[in-house]
Design a protein around this motif. Structure first.
Motif, PDB file in Angstrom:
ATOM      1  N   ARG A   1       2.619   3.952  -1.377  1.00  0.00           N
ATOM      2  CA  ARG A   1       3.275   2.686  -1.733  1.00  0.00           C
ATOM      3  C   ARG A   1       2.868   2.164  -3.111  1.00  0.00           C
ATOM      4  NH1 ARG A   1       1.578   2.388   3.205  1.00  0.00           N
ATOM      5  NH2 ARG A   1      -0.025   0.849   2.770  1.00  0.00           N
TER       6      ARG A   1
ATOM      7  N   GLY B   1      -0.560   0.288  -2.766  1.00  0.00           N
ATOM      8  CA  GLY B   1       0.011  -1.004  -3.114  1.00  0.00           C
ATOM      9  C   GLY B   1      -0.145  -1.420  -4.565  1.00  0.00           C
TER      10      GLY B   1
ATOM     11  N   ALA C   1      -6.628  -1.428  -4.259  1.00  0.00           N
ATOM     12  CA  ALA C   1      -5.403  -1.730  -3.521  1.00  0.00           C
ATOM     13  C   ALA C   1      -4.822  -3.082  -3.902  1.00  0.00           C
ATOM     14  CB  ALA C   1      -5.689  -1.697  -2.021  1.00  0.00           C
ATOM     15  N   ASN C   2      -3.495  -3.081  -4.064  1.00  0.00           N
ATOM     16  CA  ASN C   2      -2.711  -4.297  -4.295  1.00  0.00           C
ATOM     17  C   ASN C   2      -3.064  -5.019  -5.600  1.00  0.00           C
ATOM     18  OD1 ASN C   2      -1.177  -4.027  -1.895  1.00  0.00           O
ATOM     19  ND2 ASN C   2      -2.862  -4.894  -0.714  1.00  0.00           N
ATOM     20  N   SER C   3      -3.611  -4.298  -6.551  1.00  0.00           N
ATOM     21  CA  SER C   3      -3.795  -4.867  -7.888  1.00  0.00           C
ATOM     22  C   SER C   3      -2.548  -4.627  -8.721  1.00  0.00           C
ATOM     23  CB  SER C   3      -5.021  -4.250  -8.573  1.00  0.00           C
ATOM     24  OG  SER C   3      -6.203  -4.683  -7.941  1.00  0.00           O
ATOM     25  N   THR C   4      -2.375  -5.446  -9.768  1.00  0.00           N
ATOM     26  CA  THR C   4      -1.154  -5.374 -10.569  1.00  0.00           C
ATOM     27  C   THR C   4      -1.494  -5.381 -12.059  1.00  0.00           C
ATOM     28  OG1 THR C   4      -0.902  -7.789 -10.532  1.00  0.00           O
ATOM     29  CG2 THR C   4       0.208  -6.546  -8.800  1.00  0.00           C
TER      30      THR C   4
ATOM     31  N   ASN D   1      -9.836  -4.376  -5.702  1.00  0.00           N
ATOM     32  CA  ASN D   1      -8.605  -4.812  -5.047  1.00  0.00           C
ATOM     33  C   ASN D   1      -8.187  -6.198  -5.525  1.00  0.00           C
ATOM     34  OD1 ASN D   1      -8.988  -2.506  -3.472  1.00  0.00           O
ATOM     35  ND2 ASN D   1      -9.960  -3.637  -1.823  1.00  0.00           N
ATOM     36  N   LEU D   2      -6.880  -6.464  -5.482  1.00  0.00           N
ATOM     37  CA  LEU D   2      -6.334  -7.812  -5.689  1.00  0.00           C
ATOM     38  C   LEU D   2      -6.695  -8.389  -7.054  1.00  0.00           C
ATOM     39  CD1 LEU D   2      -7.107  -9.196  -2.123  1.00  0.00           C
ATOM     40  CD2 LEU D   2      -4.884  -8.467  -2.975  1.00  0.00           C
TER      41      LEU D   2
ATOM     42  N   GLN E   1      -5.331  -9.089 -11.060  1.00  0.00           N
ATOM     43  CA  GLN E   1      -4.132  -9.230 -11.875  1.00  0.00           C
ATOM     44  C   GLN E   1      -4.500  -9.108 -13.346  1.00  0.00           C
ATOM     45  OE1 GLN E   1      -0.897  -9.650 -11.935  1.00  0.00           O
ATOM     46  NE2 GLN E   1      -0.509 -10.654 -13.890  1.00  0.00           N
TER      47      GLN E   1
END
Length: 344
Positions: A156, A174, A210-213, A232-233, A235
């Motif tokens: 994902r 993610g 995970a789920n970092s942008t 994780n997480l 930005q």
């Protein structure tokens, strides 16, 4: 798997003190270890836990004394223990997965030898993937992306068009790389989107949790330097230029066009304002807000973040405020009494 302490020492190039032929069947931490296990002692603070542990043996620093049980002395007990755990719990190697028939790969994409593509992964037009890289199930690689060798794209993950990912990179589940930056102009009472026409470049040996942008640049690249590790997480905004070997802990936010030098550390929930530059080897404390540039080798803390020694001084001043308030009240009371304000 059953092995002797001597064999374990050979794996990690350590020195055995005590019975080298003792059999070990598992490796567990100090609090979890049972008879037949090997554990590790990272430093002197763990000695009491080692003495009370049920473990049969331990990996220890060179300074730890013998306490009757076998020990393996090494320079880095944590990494040596990790190596032993990996080998004791080894599973049979998986055969190369190849390309799943359930994946969608554009005919123009170029996959080097050894590439694995999982089911329902999507690889777009003009993509290039280096040797022995893995695109896991459900990941999406946009058009004209380039991915180096030995890189792992977990389930994902989304790479927007034209992103560049180096070799030996790990993107955990993610992660989103290359989404539009948060750029708007306000005109006639409306927020007008500024086109985000850049891309993202992730250099070699980067790991992103995970789920970092990571947002794409407005006209050029947002860049993540080689060896940087992101939790994780996290930005990272558009146009940011992140240096080499940075460490970003969970829930860090770096606003657009910020830059960091090499070996910068951002502790959990800290934030960096837009267009701010952090010098090399800067460390930012947890939950701190950095509104302005920080020179090399500074450790800052607080919101707004200031050098640690200033924060310590302010902290102790704040702790004294109740006493200072009481002293001021007493002084005022005496002054009022001396001036006759009490009606005397």
């Amino acid at each position: 798997m059953n092995v002797t302490v001597r064999q374990l020492a050979e794996w990690v190039r350590g020195e055995v003190l005590g019975d080298p032929e003792l059999t070990i069947s598992n490796a567990r931490t100090l609090g979890e270890a049972q008879p037949g296990d090997i554990t590790f002692v990272e430093n002197g603070k763990n000695l009491s836990a080692w003495h009370s542990s049920k473990a049969s043996a331990a990996i220890v620093p060179v300074s730890v004394p013998v306490n009757g049980r076998p020990i393996i002395r090494v320079s880095d007990p944590l990494m040596a223990f990790a190596s032993i755990v990996r080998q004791l719990r080894a599973r049979p190697s998986e055969a190369p997965g190849g390309v799943s028939p359930a994946a969608h790969i554009h005919p123009s994409a170029k996959l080097a030898p050894g590439v694995t593509v999982g089911p329902l992964a999507v690889i777009g037009e003009g993509v290039e993937v280096g040797a022995n890289s893995t695109i896991c199930a459900g990941a999406t690689v946009g058009r004209f992306c380039k991915i180096g060798s030995d890189t792992t794209i977990h389930p994902r993950v989304v790479l927007y068009d034209e992103c560049v990912v180096g070799s030996r990179v790990i993107l955990h589940a993610g992660v989103v790389v290359g989404a539009d930056g948060f750029g708007y102009r306000t005109a006639h009472g409306r927020h007008i989107k500024v086109p985000q026409l850049g891309w993202v470049e992730i250099e070699d040996d980067v790991e992103i949790g995970a789920n970092s942008t990571i947002d794409r640049g407005t006209f050029g690249p947002t860049r993540i330097g080689a060896g940087t590790k992101i939790d994780n997480l996290v930005q990272v905004g558009h146009n940011c230029q992140i240096g080499k070997h940075n460490l970003f802990c969970s829930q860090v936010g770096v606003a657009g066009s910020a830059a960091t030098g090499d070996h910068v550390v951002l502790a959990g929930q800290s934030g960096v304002s837009d267009h701010v530059t952090l010098g090399a080897r800067v460390a930012v404390g947890a939950q701190s807000g950095v509104p302005s540039d920080v020179p090399d080798d500074q450790h800052v803390f607080g919101s707004p973040a200031t050098p640690v020694h200033e924060q310590i001084r302010m902290h102790f001043s704040l702790r004294r405020l109740p006493d200072l308030r009481a002293e001021v009240k007493e002084i005022k009371k005496r002054l009022d009494a001396g001036s006759g304000k009490n009606g005397n």
